[in-house]
Design a protein around this motif. Structure first.
Motif, PDB file in Angstrom:
ATOM      1  N   HIS A  53      -1.915 -15.213   9.974  1.00  0.00           N
ATOM      2  CA  HIS A  53      -2.285 -13.916   9.735  1.00  0.00           C
ATOM      3  C   HIS A  53      -2.112 -13.726   8.425  1.00  0.00           C
ATOM      4  O   HIS A  53      -0.915 -13.742   7.705  1.00  0.00           O
ATOM      5  N   ASN A  55      -2.277 -10.696   4.906  1.00  0.00           N
ATOM      6  CA  ASN A  55      -2.203  -9.303   4.378  1.00  0.00           C
ATOM      7  C   ASN A  55      -2.965  -9.286   3.294  1.00  0.00           C
ATOM      8  O   ASN A  55      -2.806  -9.855   2.234  1.00  0.00           O
ATOM      9  N   THR A  82      -6.241 -14.247  11.285  1.00  0.00           N
ATOM     10  CA  THR A  82      -6.687 -12.620  11.358  1.00  0.00           C
ATOM     11  C   THR A  82      -6.267 -12.085  10.133  1.00  0.00           C
ATOM     12  O   THR A  82      -5.130 -12.361   9.328  1.00  0.00           O
ATOM     13  N   VAL A  83      -6.885 -10.811   9.580  1.00  0.00           N
ATOM     14  CA  VAL A  83      -6.615 -10.360   8.417  1.00  0.00           C
ATOM     15  C   VAL A  83      -6.231  -8.710   8.604  1.00  0.00           C
ATOM     16  O   VAL A  83      -7.100  -8.063   9.417  1.00  0.00           O
ATOM     17  N   ASP A  84      -5.179  -8.266   7.925  1.00  0.00           N
ATOM     18  CA  ASP A  84      -4.887  -6.787   7.710  1.00  0.00           C
ATOM     19  C   ASP A  84      -5.341  -6.350   6.391  1.00  0.00           C
ATOM     20  O   ASP A  84      -4.909  -7.093   5.360  1.00  0.00           O
ATOM     21  N   ASN A  85      -6.560  -5.630   6.348  1.00  0.00           N
ATOM     22  CA  ASN A  85      -6.891  -5.138   5.083  1.00  0.00           C
ATOM     23  C   ASN A  85      -6.784  -3.800   4.731  1.00  0.00           C
ATOM     24  O   ASN A  85      -7.334  -2.978   5.233  1.00  0.00           O
ATOM     25  N   GLU A  86      -5.781  -3.578   3.600  1.00  0.00           N
ATOM     26  CA  GLU A  86      -5.514  -2.111   3.396  1.00  0.00           C
ATOM     27  C   GLU A  86      -6.780  -1.873   2.125  1.00  0.00           C
ATOM     28  O   GLU A  86      -6.831  -2.362   1.030  1.00  0.00           O
ATOM     29  N   VAL A 111     -10.994  -8.731  11.130  1.00  0.00           N
ATOM     30  CA  VAL A 111     -10.148  -7.624  10.106  1.00  0.00           C
ATOM     31  C   VAL A 111      -9.830  -6.645  10.620  1.00  0.00           C
ATOM     32  O   VAL A 111     -10.655  -5.839  11.316  1.00  0.00           O
ATOM     33  N   LYS A 112      -8.673  -5.971  10.267  1.00  0.00           N
ATOM     34  CA  LYS A 112      -8.245  -4.756  10.953  1.00  0.00           C
ATOM     35  C   LYS A 112      -8.180  -4.072   9.602  1.00  0.00           C
ATOM     36  O   LYS A 112      -7.377  -4.280   8.581  1.00  0.00           O
ATOM     37  N   SER A 114      -7.682  -0.659   7.196  1.00  0.00           N
ATOM     38  CA  SER A 114      -6.635   0.614   7.299  1.00  0.00           C
ATOM     39  C   SER A 114      -7.047   1.360   5.807  1.00  0.00           C
ATOM     40  O   SER A 114      -7.299   0.653   4.751  1.00  0.00           O
ATOM     41  N   LYS A 134       6.507  -4.687   3.793  1.00  0.00           N
ATOM     42  CA  LYS A 134       5.265  -5.637   4.017  1.00  0.00           C
ATOM     43  C   LYS A 134       4.905  -6.394   2.852  1.00  0.00           C
ATOM     44  O   LYS A 134       4.787  -5.558   1.791  1.00  0.00           O
TER      45      LYS A 134
END
Length: 294
Positions: A53, A55, A82-86, A111-112, A114, A134
């Motif tokens: 994962h 970020n 998987t990617v958390d994309n702010e 991709v999630k 935010s 984070k």
């Protein structure tokens, strides 16, 4: 006097119009895309060693075209992650355009997103207030350090969010570009606002050098057709002049001396080349990549 000039950033509608025209008249996005597909993959290869994962933080992401291209290169280098994309973007219109783009593009389920409708400074305050711990594997600041009060401090803040093996990517106009020359001479008359800074990669490099921060740098040749700027009263020329000077209605509000001086410099070989009746401005960009080794 300079104090009567208003920042283009004060009028989001005109800013978006002039920015759209700038993209049509320049090779800006093309040279970034070339970089993203040729050099960025090697830069991204070493981030998040073995993590499943990642970020990502994108600051000043605009309508997201460049962001999504970077995410697809990230995915190619790190299949299965998987990617958390702010996403940090102050313009409601651009954020809306980005969301529309995401909804139309297949294969982004890894991709999630935010969405943060805020400036870089607001994001920093928000992050600190929430005592976020984070860390990010990849952060990009593309063409946005002009809009913060203290570009060096902003770079340091985002650098502090990097995880081990994380990378911070900065793209700005080059100190050797026409922008660099324009700002060198007219900085004090044009930049009378807290909202926009005349900052180039040369400034950021000297800041990083002073802090002993190591980085890699790349040059991205780019140009922009500014011929219409020299036709008095040309609507597109006036929009381009607003964009070049970051001044709202520059043609109408600048003193005759300032306007003449700016136009003369824009045409000068230091800033532009003239060929086939066109004036082609040096829009070269620079890329700075900072690695987090600790």
């Amino acid at each position: 006097m300079a104090s009567t000039l208003k920042s283009l950033a004060n009028d989001d509608n005109r800013y978006q119009k002039s920015f759209k025209l700038f993209l049509e008249r320049s090779s800006e996005h093309q040279c970034m895309q070339d970089f993203i597909h040729s050099q960025l993959p090697d830069i991204l290869a070493s981030i998040g060693k073995g993590k499943s994962h990642l970020n990502v933080i994108g600051v000043g992401s605009g309508a997201g075209e460049i962001d999504l291209e970077m995410l697809s290169e990230l995915r190619l280098k790190h299949p299965g992650v998987t990617v958390d994309n702010e996403v940090v973007e102050p313009s409601a219109q651009q954020l809306h355009n980005y969301k529309v783009l995401v909804s139309q593009k297949p294969g982004l389920d890894y991709v999630k997103f935010s969405w943060n409708k805020m400036t870089a400074s607001e994001f920093e305050e928000h992050w600190k207030a929430k005592k976020m711990t984070k860390k990010a594997d990849f952060i990009h600041l593309i063409q946005m350090l002009y809009y913060v009060k203290n570009p060096g401090a902003t770079v340091s803040f985002f650098q502090s969010l990097l995880d081990k093996d994380g990378k911070l990517l900065i793209i700005l106009v080059s100190g050797e570009s026409g922008w660099g020359k324009l700002w060198q001479i007219f900085r004090n008359q044009l930049s009378n606002t807290e909202m926009s800074q005349c900052v180039t990669t040369a400034d950021i490099k000297s800041y990083l050098d002073s802090k002993g921060v190591s980085y890699q740098s790349y040059d991205l040749p780019s140009q922009m057709d500014i011929t219409e700027c020299f036709t008095e009263g040309d609507e597109k020329g006036e929009l381009l002049l607003d964009f070049l000077t970051e001044v709202l209605d520059f043609s109408k509000t600048a003193s005759p001396e300032l306007k003449a001086g700016v136009l003369e410099l824009l045409r000068h070989p230091d800033c532009s080349v003239e060929s086939n009746g066109k004036v082609i401005f040096n829009n070269n960009l620079g890329v700075i990549v900072i690695d987090q080794h600790t």
